[in-house]
Scaffold this active site. Structure first.
Site, PDB file in Angstrom:
ATOM      1  N   SER A  55      15.404   1.502  -0.605  1.00 12.90           N
ATOM      2  CA  SER A  55      16.010   1.444  -1.924  1.00 12.90           C
ATOM      3  C   SER A  55      17.152   2.437  -2.137  1.00 12.90           C
ATOM      4  CB  SER A  55      14.926   1.660  -2.990  1.00 12.90           C
ATOM      5  OG  SER A  55      15.458   1.708  -4.284  1.00 12.90           O
ATOM      6  N   ASP A 189       9.759  13.184   1.256  1.00 11.20           N
ATOM      7  CA  ASP A 189       8.380  12.814   1.552  1.00 11.20           C
ATOM      8  C   ASP A 189       7.412  13.974   1.760  1.00 11.20           C
ATOM      9  OD1 ASP A 189       9.991  10.603   1.709  1.00 11.20           O
ATOM     10  OD2 ASP A 189       9.083   9.803   3.513  1.00 11.20           O
ATOM     11  N   GLU A 422      19.840  11.750  10.630  1.00 15.48           N
ATOM     12  CA  GLU A 422      19.128  11.763   9.352  1.00 15.48           C
ATOM     13  C   GLU A 422      19.208  13.146   8.701  1.00 15.48           C
ATOM     14  OE1 GLU A 422      14.751  10.185   7.723  1.00 15.48           O
ATOM     15  OE2 GLU A 422      15.089  10.542   9.871  1.00 15.48           O
TER      16      GLU A 422
END
Length: 460
Positions: A55, A189, A422
């Site tokens: 998302s 996370d 990342e």
């Protein structure tokens, strides 16, 4: 010319890297990363590690495409919102068929909810609401104004439903701060911010649904969340599916409920941007403007004068989280703090959060002086481009041009020298996590201010 930070501001030639050859070459590399991660009309963050559509990654990718490919920017958002639930929930994953990943659709079992779509299959939780900003960026940079207006008019009702869901289902006691019920919903996370809340979840083996991790088979396990964390992640998903993803039931029973600064700051700015968009296309901007004002005021209740940042709030413990990080600077991005408070935040930024690099500095996902800081372990220390993009925009908004340029230059140098990873070790500058990472490419393109002259993949 000196700015509010007391430093010399860079000249236009120094700051507009996209105008030179290095910028064009880096933009071309970014477009290759996006192309190679394409999955039909959407883009995966990383084909090996994250092979579906995520998302807030897709929102960042749409922002990256906004100046160069109107078609791809709109396609990214259209594909994501094809997975929106009837109650307005925008899921954090829209699944492609056949890709190997945990947790996949068979683990989420969202068919238990009457609101979930049959196709495409999705997860059952959310991610930070940056999508309104992505739509506004795609609209305001569009080359075909008629097509952009038609697309905005088509998607705006879905944006409205998404934000209505958040304010209806993810607030309580009449408040305007959205809460999250899973660490994955924060976008950060395994951040140490959530450690205390997760530690309260005491599990026996029977509490944990059976699962097999895939991430540690395609990435270094030393750079990923622990099995202990994953047991709690899986437990929460098992609870949500047991409750058929009914928000009112989950709100009553979830053992994890946080009001995150980053999530709410991104939401506040998305409301502002959707208000601008609605006004531009002749739609009603009222709900978005009202939500933005309410969230701005509510965010002020999270200010912590001791640390000089905004602090996430543990709903169940009814107190600020014990830990904090650079995400506490996100209200700068949304224009929330006063000028005096912004100055205090910048002082915190200079002295506590920012390790020095050759080009300047970049914020880390945990302050380096925190005893749990680990420079290459996911959200427990590395430099993340997304967090630095938020800080960069916030500093520019408040006139700290020189400091903002240092953030921008550092992120671009990391990517140019080490590749599209990342996240990055702030000391060795080595890239970690997912390689050839799409949202890093999207953020780079936005930082470059790329256009078709900077090597776009197509002309719309």
């Amino acid at each position: 010319m000196a700015n509010r930070s007391g430093e010399e501001s860079p000249t236009a030639d120094q700051s507009r890297e996209g105008a030179n050859g290095d910028g064009r070459e880096l933009a071309q590399r970014a477009f290759v990363v996006l192309r190679d991660n394409a999955i039909g009309k959407a883009t995966s963050p990383s084909r090996r590690l994250y092979p579906h559509q995520w998302s807030w990654d897709s929102a960042c990718i749409a922002i990256g495409y906004a100046r160069s490919s109107q078609r791809r920017a709109e396609s990214e958002l259209r594909s994501l919102f094809a997975g929106q639930w009837r109650n307005g929930l925008l899921p954090h994953i829209v699944f492609t068929e056949g890709a190997r990943y945990f947790p996949g659709p068979e683990f989420w079992q969202t068919e238990r909810s009457p609101d979930a779509p049959t196709r495409p299959r999705t997860s059952g939780i959310v991610q930070p609401a940056i999508h309104g900003t992505a739509l506004w960026e795609a609209f305001r940079h569009a080359s075909d104004r008629d097509a952009a207006t038609a697309f905005a008019r088509a998607l705006l009702p879905q944006m409205l439903a998404w934000h209505e869901y958040l304010y209806r289902e993810r607030t309580r006691d009449g408040g305007a701060l959205v809460e999250v019920w899973h660490p994955w919903e924060t976008g950060m996370d395994n951040s140490p911010l959530w450690d205390d809340a997760l530690a309260r979840i005491e599990l026996v083996p029977a509490d944990v649904p059976e699962y097999t991790r895939v991430d540690v088979q395609v990435a270094d396990a030393d750079e990923r969340p622990s099995d202990r964390d994953y047991d709690r992640y899986a437990y929460l998903v098992g609870l949500f599916r047991e409750l058929a993803y009914d928000a009112s039931r989950v709100r009553e029973r979830t053992p994890f409920a946080i009001r995150p600064v980053l999530f709410n700051a991104l939401l506040a700015q998305s409301n502002r941007d959707l208000g601008e968009l609605a006004g531009a296309i002749g739609a009603d901007s009222g709900p978005f403007v009202e939500w933005a004002d309410e969230t701005d005021r509510a965010l002020e209740t999270l200010w912590d004068d001791t640390t000089g940042v905004y602090r996430d709030h543990d709903v169940l413990a009814d107190k600020p989280l014990a830990s904090w990080c650079a995400a506490g600077l996100a209200p700068l991005y949304a224009g929330v703090p006063s000028a005096a408070r912004a100055e205090r935040m910048v002082e915190t930024l200079r002295t506590t959060i920012a390790p020095v690099s050759a080009e300047g500095w970049a914020v880390t996902s945990l302050p380096p002086d925190d005893p749990r800081f680990q420079p290459k372990l996911y959200w427990r220390g590395p430099v993340w481009p997304i967090l630095n993009w938020v800080v960069h925009r916030g500093l520019k908004r408040y006139g700290y041009e020189s400091l903002a340029e240092k953030v921008r230059a550092t992120v671009l140098a990391l990517v140019r020298d080490r590749g599209f990873w990342e996240h990055y070790d702030p000391y060795t500058r080595t890239g970690h996590g997912g390689e050839e990472f799409a949202w890093t490419a999207g953020i780079v393109l936005d930082l470059l201010g790329s256009s078709s002259t900077n090597g776009s993949p197509e002309r719309d």
